[in-house]
Design a protein around this motif. Structure first.
Motif: not given
Length: 254
Positions: A221-245
């Motif tokens: 964590l010390d090495r990865i988070l030293h210079r990091v941008e954390i991006i949270h992708l919180n929307e619903d699953s695109w795959r589930m919304k556009h799944r084929k049936t």
């Protein structure tokens, strides 16, 4: 043997194979536009340089081992409101790579973490950077077999020499102490010389549970988070919304 054939053989000996094969066309074009000797030589040298760059890019795309091809232009921001157009453009300009920043995409399955990672990887390749994509499972396998197989040794050499390493699905599985230690040493090798993109559905606070060893977790964590941008992708699953049936417009659950 004609002068053209002699010249082509000589160029191949000098490792100008691409130009040798294209030489008849270059000569014909020079004759049609009545080019000077200097212009003809410039055209020959430019063609060789362009083909070498194209072949190098083709080779680097092969080495990158993307599971599929998806550009940032194909990413639909309307489906992922937690990532703005401004942020996406800032990621695309790759300034963060020059500053040796890392990127962590966090979110549940299906929100586009892998798509974004590959899109950024393709952008980096097209700008001349060396990029490697690997899943966490494949990475652990290659680390464990590095001293056994030539294929794994070559793969790890390319990973350590890359400008950008994309590790997909980080922490999807628990690691034993040996695996966690190997992963730490890789992160340590990459630290301060390579940018890393990580995708995960678990935040850094949860990584310790899967790495097992708290000291190793802290060091990673010390090495990865030293210079990091954390991006949270919180929307619903695109795959589930556009799944084929197979049931047409009906929901799978109905």
């Amino acid at each position: 043997m004609s002068q053209l054939n002699q010249l082509q053989d000589l160029m191949k000996t000098l490792r100008l194979t691409e130009t040798a094969n294209h030489l008849p066309t270059l000569i014909r074009e020079a004759e049609q536009k009545d080019a000077s000797f200097t212009q003809f030589l410039l055209d020959v040298a430019t063609y060789e340089q362009k083909r070498r760059e194209e072949k190098l890019l083709e080779k680097r795309f092969k080495w990158a081992t993307f599971p599929f091809f998806s550009t940032l232009e194909e990413y639909d921001l309307k489906e992922q409101k937690s990532l703005s157009s401004k942020k996406l453009n800032q990621l695309k300009d790759l300034t963060w790579m020059e500053q040796l920043y890392n990127i962590i995409f966090l979110g549940p399955p299906g929100v586009g973490k892998t798509h974004l990672s590959i899109g950024l990887g393709i952008e980096a390749l097209n700008q001349g950077y060396k990029v490697i994509f690997t899943t966490m499972g494949d990475l652990i396998h290659v680390l464990k077999t590095e001293e056994i197989t030539r294929k794994s040794k070559t793969r790890m050499k390319r990973i350590r020499e890359a400008d950008l390493v994309i590790i997909d699905d980080l922490m999807f599985m628990a690691m034993d102490k040996q695996e966690a230690n190997m992963f730490f040493h890789l992160i340590n090798d990459l630290y301060n010389q390579t940018s890393i993109i990580l995708t995960s559905n678990k935040g850094p606070k949860e990584w310790g549970e899967l790495l097992g060893d708290q000291a190793i977790t802290t060091a990673i964590l010390d090495r990865i988070l030293h210079r990091v941008e954390i991006i949270h992708l919180n929307e619903d699953s695109w795959r589930m919304k556009h799944r084929k049936t197979i049931f047409g417009q009906q929901s799978v659950s109905n």
